[in-house]
Design an enzyme around this catalytic site. Structure first.
Site, PDB file in Angstrom:
ATOM      1  N   ASP A  49      33.207  39.098  28.798  1.00  0.00           N
ATOM      2  CA  ASP A  49      31.924  38.972  28.104  1.00  0.00           C
ATOM      3  C   ASP A  49      30.870  39.885  28.752  1.00  0.00           C
ATOM      4  O   ASP A  49      30.536  39.723  29.933  1.00  0.00           O
ATOM      5  CB  ASP A  49      31.503  37.487  28.196  1.00  0.00           C
ATOM      6  CG  ASP A  49      30.338  37.159  27.297  1.00  0.00           C
ATOM      7  OD1 ASP A  49      29.764  38.075  26.680  1.00  0.00           O
ATOM      8  OD2 ASP A  49      29.988  35.958  27.220  1.00  0.00           O
ATOM      9  N   ASP A  76      26.175  35.087  18.924  1.00  0.00           N
ATOM     10  CA  ASP A  76      26.761  33.745  19.065  1.00  0.00           C
ATOM     11  C   ASP A  76      26.562  32.876  17.818  1.00  0.00           C
ATOM     12  O   ASP A  76      25.470  32.800  17.266  1.00  0.00           O
ATOM     13  CB  ASP A  76      26.113  33.019  20.257  1.00  0.00           C
ATOM     14  CG  ASP A  76      26.547  33.628  21.578  1.00  0.00           C
ATOM     15  OD1 ASP A  76      27.134  34.730  21.577  1.00  0.00           O
ATOM     16  OD2 ASP A  76      26.290  32.998  22.617  1.00  0.00           O
TER      17      ASP A  76
HETATM   18  C1  GLA Z   1      27.774  34.596  25.565  1.00  0.00           C
HETATM   19  C2  GLA Z   1      28.994  34.533  24.629  1.00  0.00           C
HETATM   20  C3  GLA Z   1      29.309  33.089  24.310  1.00  0.00           C
HETATM   21  C4  GLA Z   1      29.549  32.315  25.593  1.00  0.00           C
HETATM   22  C5  GLA Z   1      28.368  32.442  26.519  1.00  0.00           C
HETATM   23  C6  GLA Z   1      28.648  31.842  27.888  1.00  0.00           C
HETATM   24  O1  GLA Z   1      26.611  34.164  24.922  1.00  0.00           O
HETATM   25  O2  GLA Z   1      28.746  35.267  23.466  1.00  0.00           O
HETATM   26  O3  GLA Z   1      30.442  33.008  23.461  1.00  0.00           O
HETATM   27  O4  GLA Z   1      30.723  32.802  26.206  1.00  0.00           O
HETATM   28  O5  GLA Z   1      28.013  33.806  26.718  1.00  0.00           O
HETATM   29  O6  GLA Z   1      27.576  32.019  28.777  1.00  0.00           O
END
Ligand code: GLA
Length: 381
Positions: A144, A204
């Protein structure tokens, strides 16, 4: 001879990366901690979710991965080895436990110095962390972006992602590689070359109907980039979370299946209502997602609140999804000519589990309020 050798040296690495790691030949299915538990994830939570998946029919329906998202990390020791935090006393034992249930374990880290929740990332420890994951028995890694912008330029994304992919490959353990950088820089164009089996195409998801619809509908046009081993990822499921009604749960599950999206449940599997489990484990809907042809659906029409998508299946049939955001039932119809299957077809309604028999020329249906009608259409025998 010498020329041939040089040619082979140039071509072989390209061929190897084009073939990928042969994992995720159908979209990965599993559960991940983030949507429901966020930073409240722990060893006990993960074990309980694995227990639930192994006993409630999900494992048999195809769900395999139990993915620990952000917030498992502690500090690095003197040798740079990243330790889990106090909520995860023994990661190897946890991996063994998940494996003992016939499931696989997923982990999470970032190419940046810190993860999105500000825990330790893998920056400058890529090989070391990949090796540690492999030693634990990890089967899936979500990587990520988060704070990587502090140390890299956005144009460096492909090489940054490739670096971890190479580190994972070097371990010799088969590890599904999930790229997460919110769909920036048209990742669908280079995600597979960077070693990704899946790549997030969006920001998200949130546990509400309109967040899900917005993300799902925005996948239109990306269908050419998906296929076996390489999937667009519109984010983890919110089925059973927030205030999703049953129609909305069905809409969500159907759209993700049509999109050949990874089906990573994000609800609490130990507390789920029977109707939510029914949505998550509907065999026919999962078969749409998992069809070996791996053809992501195409949106063929948007008429006000109604949108119509068609997915080609490996047996020559088509699945048509009528998705409506209208608060009232809405009429949806399609001219059968558009499907290129002749004007006489055999139709069955998937959620209603009803054979609608032979239909000629056109098909109409009443699409439920904020819901979906999903039909499978085959040539009439
Ligand atoms: C980002 C990702 C999410 C999750 C969060 C965790 O926002 O896009 O899917 O993994 O980080 O902190």
């Amino acid at each position: 001879m010498k020329r041939l050798l040089i040619l082979a040296i140039i071509l072989l690495p390209c061929m190897a990366s084009a073939q990928g790691n042969k994992l995720a030949m159908t979209p990965p299915m599993g559960w991940a901690s983030w949507n429901k538990f966020g930073c409240k994830v722990s060893d006990a939570v993960v074990r309980a979710q694995a227990d639930a998946m192994a006993s409630n029919g999900m494992r048999e329906a195809g769900y395999t991965y139990i993915n620990i998202d952000d917030c498992w990390q502690g500090k690095r020791d003197a040798n740079g080895v990243l330790q889990p935090n106090e909520k995860f006393p023994d990661m190897k034992a946890l991996a063994d436990y998940v494996h003992s249930k016939g499931l696989k374990l997923g982990m999470y880290t970032s190419p940046g110095p810190k993860t999105c929740a500000r825990f330790e990332g893998s920056y400058q420890h890529e090989e070391q962390d990949a090796k540690m994951f492999a030693d634990w028995g990890v089967d899936y890694l979500k990587y990520d972006w988060c704070t990587a912008s502090d140390v890299y330029k956005l144009e460096q994304m492909p090489e940054v992602y490739k670096k971890m992919s190479d580190a994972l490959k070097a371990t010799g353990r088969p590890i599904v590689y999930s790229i997460c950088q919110y769909g920036w820089n048209e990742v669908w164009k280079w995600g597979a070359a960077a070693g990704g089996n899946l790549w997030r195409t969006t920001g998200d998801i949130e546990p509400n109907f309109f967040s899900m619809v917005y993300i799902g509908m925005n996948q239109s046009g990306l269908e050419q980039y998906a296929g076996p081993g390489r999937w667009n990822d519109p984010d983890m499921l919110e089925v059973g979370n927030g205030r999703f009604t049953q129609n909305e749960n069905r809409y969500h599950m159907s759209l993700w299946a049509m999109l050949s999206a990874p089906l990573i449940a994000g609800n609490d599997l130990t507390q789920m209502k029977p109707e939510v489990l029914e949505v998550l484990t509907n065999k026919e809907v999962i078969a749409i997602d998992q069809d070996p042809l791996g053809k992501q659906a195409k949106r063929i029409r948007q008429i006000g609140p109604l949108s119509i998508w068609v997915k080609e299946m490996s047996d020559g049939s088509r699945v048509v999804g009528f998705f409506s955001i209208n608060g009232q039932p809405t009429k949806g119809s399609i001219d059968l000519k558009e499907l290129g299957m002749g004007k006489r077809v055999q139709i069955s309604d998937i959620w209603e589990k009803k054979d609608l028999g032979i239909v000629e020329n056109s098909f109409s249906t009443a699409v439920p309020a904020r819901g979906v009608t999903l039909v499978r259409i085959a040539k009439a025998k």
